[in-house]
Design an enzyme around this catalytic site. Structure first.
Site, PDB file in Angstrom:
ATOM      1  N   ALA A 168       7.777  34.229 -25.864  1.00 46.32           N
ATOM      2  CA  ALA A 168       9.177  34.646 -25.928  1.00 46.32           C
ATOM      3  C   ALA A 168       9.684  34.599 -27.366  1.00 46.32           C
ATOM      4  O   ALA A 168      10.507  35.433 -27.768  1.00 46.32           O
ATOM      5  CB  ALA A 168      10.033  33.759 -25.033  1.00 46.32           C
ATOM      6  N   ARG A 175      14.196  26.794 -17.567  1.00 40.36           N
ATOM      7  CA  ARG A 175      14.406  25.716 -16.586  1.00 40.36           C
ATOM      8  C   ARG A 175      14.979  24.475 -17.258  1.00 40.36           C
ATOM      9  O   ARG A 175      15.776  23.747 -16.677  1.00 40.36           O
ATOM     10  CB  ARG A 175      13.084  25.399 -15.890  1.00 40.36           C
ATOM     11  CG  ARG A 175      12.610  26.476 -14.933  1.00 40.36           C
ATOM     12  CD  ARG A 175      11.279  26.149 -14.315  1.00 40.36           C
ATOM     13  NE  ARG A 175      10.227  26.032 -15.325  1.00 40.36           N
ATOM     14  CZ  ARG A 175       8.968  25.704 -15.066  1.00 40.36           C
ATOM     15  NH1 ARG A 175       8.595  25.430 -13.821  1.00 40.36           N
ATOM     16  NH2 ARG A 175       8.062  25.635 -16.035  1.00 40.36           N
ATOM     17  N   TYR A 226      18.019  30.142 -14.130  1.00 40.33           N
ATOM     18  CA  TYR A 226      18.040  31.582 -14.337  1.00 40.33           C
ATOM     19  C   TYR A 226      19.208  32.299 -13.673  1.00 40.33           C
ATOM     20  O   TYR A 226      19.469  33.464 -13.969  1.00 40.33           O
ATOM     21  CB  TYR A 226      16.720  32.188 -13.835  1.00 40.33           C
ATOM     22  CG  TYR A 226      15.509  31.548 -14.491  1.00 40.33           C
ATOM     23  CD1 TYR A 226      15.420  31.447 -15.879  1.00 40.33           C
ATOM     24  CD2 TYR A 226      14.473  31.036 -13.723  1.00 40.33           C
ATOM     25  CE1 TYR A 226      14.330  30.856 -16.487  1.00 40.33           C
ATOM     26  CE2 TYR A 226      13.367  30.443 -14.322  1.00 40.33           C
ATOM     27  CZ  TYR A 226      13.304  30.352 -15.704  1.00 40.33           C
ATOM     28  OH  TYR A 226      12.223  29.761 -16.295  1.00 40.33           O
ATOM     29  N   HIS A 259       6.413  35.842 -11.930  1.00 41.09           N
ATOM     30  CA  HIS A 259       6.847  37.142 -12.436  1.00 41.09           C
ATOM     31  C   HIS A 259       7.531  37.980 -11.365  1.00 41.09           C
ATOM     32  O   HIS A 259       8.594  38.571 -11.589  1.00 41.09           O
ATOM     33  CB  HIS A 259       5.656  37.926 -13.001  1.00 41.09           C
ATOM     34  CG  HIS A 259       5.160  37.407 -14.307  1.00 41.09           C
ATOM     35  ND1 HIS A 259       4.108  37.996 -14.984  1.00 41.09           N
ATOM     36  CD2 HIS A 259       5.552  36.362 -15.073  1.00 41.09           C
ATOM     37  CE1 HIS A 259       3.872  37.336 -16.105  1.00 41.09           C
ATOM     38  NE2 HIS A 259       4.744  36.336 -16.175  1.00 41.09           N
ATOM     39  N   LYS A 287       2.557  40.668 -19.111  1.00 41.94           N
ATOM     40  CA  LYS A 287       1.342  40.962 -18.348  1.00 41.94           C
ATOM     41  C   LYS A 287       0.718  39.658 -17.844  1.00 41.94           C
ATOM     42  O   LYS A 287       0.877  38.606 -18.491  1.00 41.94           O
ATOM     43  CB  LYS A 287       0.352  41.766 -19.196  1.00 41.94           C
ATOM     44  CG  LYS A 287      -0.135  41.042 -20.478  1.00 41.94           C
ATOM     45  CD  LYS A 287      -1.269  40.074 -20.192  1.00 41.94           C
ATOM     46  CE  LYS A 287      -1.573  39.190 -21.368  1.00 41.94           C
ATOM     47  NZ  LYS A 287      -2.429  38.054 -21.005  1.00 41.94           N
ATOM     48  N   ARG A 310      -3.161  25.611 -18.311  1.00 43.79           N
ATOM     49  CA  ARG A 310      -2.719  26.707 -17.460  1.00 43.79           C
ATOM     50  C   ARG A 310      -3.825  27.718 -17.171  1.00 43.79           C
ATOM     51  O   ARG A 310      -3.919  28.274 -16.068  1.00 43.79           O
ATOM     52  CB  ARG A 310      -1.535  27.434 -18.115  1.00 43.79           C
ATOM     53  CG  ARG A 310      -0.956  28.566 -17.280  1.00 43.79           C
ATOM     54  CD  ARG A 310       0.009  29.410 -18.085  1.00 43.79           C
ATOM     55  NE  ARG A 310      -0.622  30.004 -19.251  1.00 43.79           N
ATOM     56  CZ  ARG A 310      -1.389  31.091 -19.205  1.00 43.79           C
ATOM     57  NH1 ARG A 310      -1.667  31.660 -18.063  1.00 43.79           N
ATOM     58  NH2 ARG A 310      -1.916  31.586 -20.313  1.00 43.79           N
ATOM     59  N   ASP A 365      -5.706  36.720 -18.181  1.00 43.80           N
ATOM     60  CA  ASP A 365      -5.216  36.444 -19.530  1.00 43.80           C
ATOM     61  C   ASP A 365      -5.992  37.191 -20.614  1.00 43.80           C
ATOM     62  O   ASP A 365      -5.409  37.614 -21.611  1.00 43.80           O
ATOM     63  CB  ASP A 365      -5.277  34.937 -19.809  1.00 43.80           C
ATOM     64  CG  ASP A 365      -4.022  34.222 -19.343  1.00 43.80           C
ATOM     65  OD1 ASP A 365      -3.137  34.005 -20.178  1.00 43.80           O
ATOM     66  OD2 ASP A 365      -3.921  33.925 -18.153  1.00 43.80           O
TER      67      ASP A 365
END
Length: 352
Positions: A29, A50, A71, A92, A110, A178, A191
Site C-alpha cells: 500500500a 484494522r 473499513y 479480497h 493480485k 504468510r 504470489d
C-alpha cells in the site's frame, strides 16, 4: 468495449482528480500510495486499517487527510471515488464486494480473489453496479510488456512456438510466514507463479491442455510448481515458480522467425532483446539483434491505466480485461487442485 464508450455506466471522472481510499496499510500500500502521489490525476484522501494507529501513521507519512480504524468508515466516505484493496488474499473478495455495493471503483491487489468462483462474483457485481473493477496486475500495464506483446502479435519473430519463464525467490520455510499459511492464502503459485503465468497467457493465450508438477510444505501450501501447457495455436508454455530457491528470472519467447529474451525479473522487466532471422527463405540464418529499453516507473503505469479507464467511463481495462483475469485464475486453481492444495475459505459463503 465500444458500448461502454457510447454510454458510460457512471459519470466519467475527467474534470477533477480521482479521489483514492486505501484499504489496508501494508508495504505494498505504501508503494501504491507513492504511485498515486506521483500521478497527475490522483489524490489520496483516506486510508483504513484494522489497526487505527497503523492507519494514522500511514496517513501522516503520505499526507492523507483521513484515517480510519476498520473499513466501514471507508466504505461510507462520500469523498472516496476508488479504493485500492491490499488486504491479504482471503479477504479480497469480501472487501471488494463491500466497496462495489456502495458504488466505489476498485483496484484489487493480485490475485483478485482466492478462487474462480469468487473472482467471477466480484467482476459480475462490479458490472451490475456499474463501477470499474481491475486486478492490480501491474506487469500487464508496463510499457516494456506492452511492447513485447505488440511485437509478438505483429509476427516480428514469426509464429510463437514456445515460452519459458521462471520466478524464484528464496523465502526459506517458516510456517508462520504468510506465504506458507493456507488460512492466509499462502502458496508460491498465487504470489510468484501468477506473474509468469500472466505473461504466458498474454502472449500465447489460455491452455488447451495443462500439466502440473510440484511440491508442498508441511502446512499444505505449495512451494515449488512447474506448469506446462499447449495453446490453441500449438505453442508450448513452460513456467516455474519456487519460494525456496535462488536463480535468475530468465524469460524467453521463441518463434519461427526469431526469439525474444526478456531481461530482469518477470514481474518487472528491465529490457529485452529481439533476435530476428533476416534471411530464412534462402536457407541462411543471419540474425539481426535489437536491444530495447522501456519506460519503467513501477506501479505508476497501472495507476495511470486505472485513471484512463475512469476518464473514459469503462467497466474494465483493455490492458487487464475481466475475461483474462478469470482465465488466469482458472489456471491457478486447476494447478492448485492438481497438487492437492485447498484453502479453508473455499467452501465458505461470501459476506459483504
Amino acid at each position: 468495449m465500444d458500448e461502454h464508450r457510447q454510454s458510460p455506466p457512471y459519470p466519467p471522472i475527467a474534470d477533477r482528480p480521482v479521489r483514492w481510499g486505501l484499504l489496508a496499510a501494508g508495504s505494498i500500500a505504501h508503494a501504491l500510495a507513492s504511485a498515486i502521489t506521483q500521478s497527475e490525476g490522483g489524490q489520496l484522501v483516506a486510508v483504513a486499517a484494522r489497526d487505527g494507529g497503523r492507519a494514522a501513521e500511514f496517513a501522516a507519512r503520505h499526507t492523507i487527510p483521513r484515517s480510519y480504524e476498520g473499513y466501514g468508515a471507508l466504505y461510507d466516505d462520500p469523498e472516496v471515488d476508488a479504493v485500492y484493496i491490499s488486504s491479504t488474499h482471503p479477504f479480497h473478495a469480501e472487501h471488494a464486494l463491500a466497496c462495489i455495493a456502495v458504488g466505489k471503483h476498485v483496484l484489487v491487489e493480485k490475485p483478485l480473489t482466492l478462487t474462480v468462483k469468487d473472482t467471477e462474483a466480484v467482476l459480475a457485481a462490479a458490472r451490475t453496479r456499474g463501477v470499474l473493477a481491475m486486478e492490480a496486475m501491474w506487469t500487464r500495464c508496463q510499457p516494456i510488456i506492452l511492447d513485447i506483446a505488440d511485437r509478438v502479435r505483429r509476427g516480428e519473430i514469426g509464429s510463437v512456438r514456445s515460452f519459458a519463464a521462471a520466478f524464484t525467490v528464496p523465502f526459506g520455510y517458516d510456517e508462520a510466514h504468510r506465504l506458507f499459511d493456507l488460512a492466509n492464502g499462502g502458496g508460491a503459485l498465487l504470489d510468484l507463479g501468477i506473474y509468469p503465468i500472466t505473461l504466458a497467457h498474454l502472449l500465447l493465450g489460455p491452455p488447451t491442455h495443462l500439466h502440473v508438477l510440484g511440491s508442498t510444505v508441511p502446512t499444505g501450501a505449495d512451494d515449488l510448481v512447474a506448469l506446462q501447457w499447449m495453446s490453441a495455436d500449438g505453442a508450448v508454455a513452460q513456467v516455474v515458480c519456487d519460494s525456496q530457491s535462488h536463480g535468475a528470472s530468465r524469460t524467453v519467447i521463441r518463434g519461427t522467425g526469431g526469439w525474444i529474451e526478456v531481461h530482469g525479473p518477470v514481474h518487472h522487466p528491465e529490457s529485452f532483446t529481439v533476435h530476428t532471422d533476416t534471411d530464412a527463405d534462402s536457407g541462411r540464418h543471419d540474425s539481426a539483434v535489437e536491444n530495447v529499453q522501456g519506460d519503467r516507473r513501477g506501479y505508476l503505469h497501472e495507476v495511470e491505466e486505472f485513471h484512463r479507464c475512469l476518464r473514459e467511463g469503462l467497466l474494465e481495462s483493455p490492458l487487464v480485461p475481466h475475461a483474462d483475469t478469470v482465465e488466469i485464475m482458472t489456471v491457478l486453481e486447476s494447478a492448485r487442485r492438481e497438487l492437492g492444495v485447498r484453502y479453508p475459505q473455499e467452501d465458505a459463503p461470501l459476506h459483504t
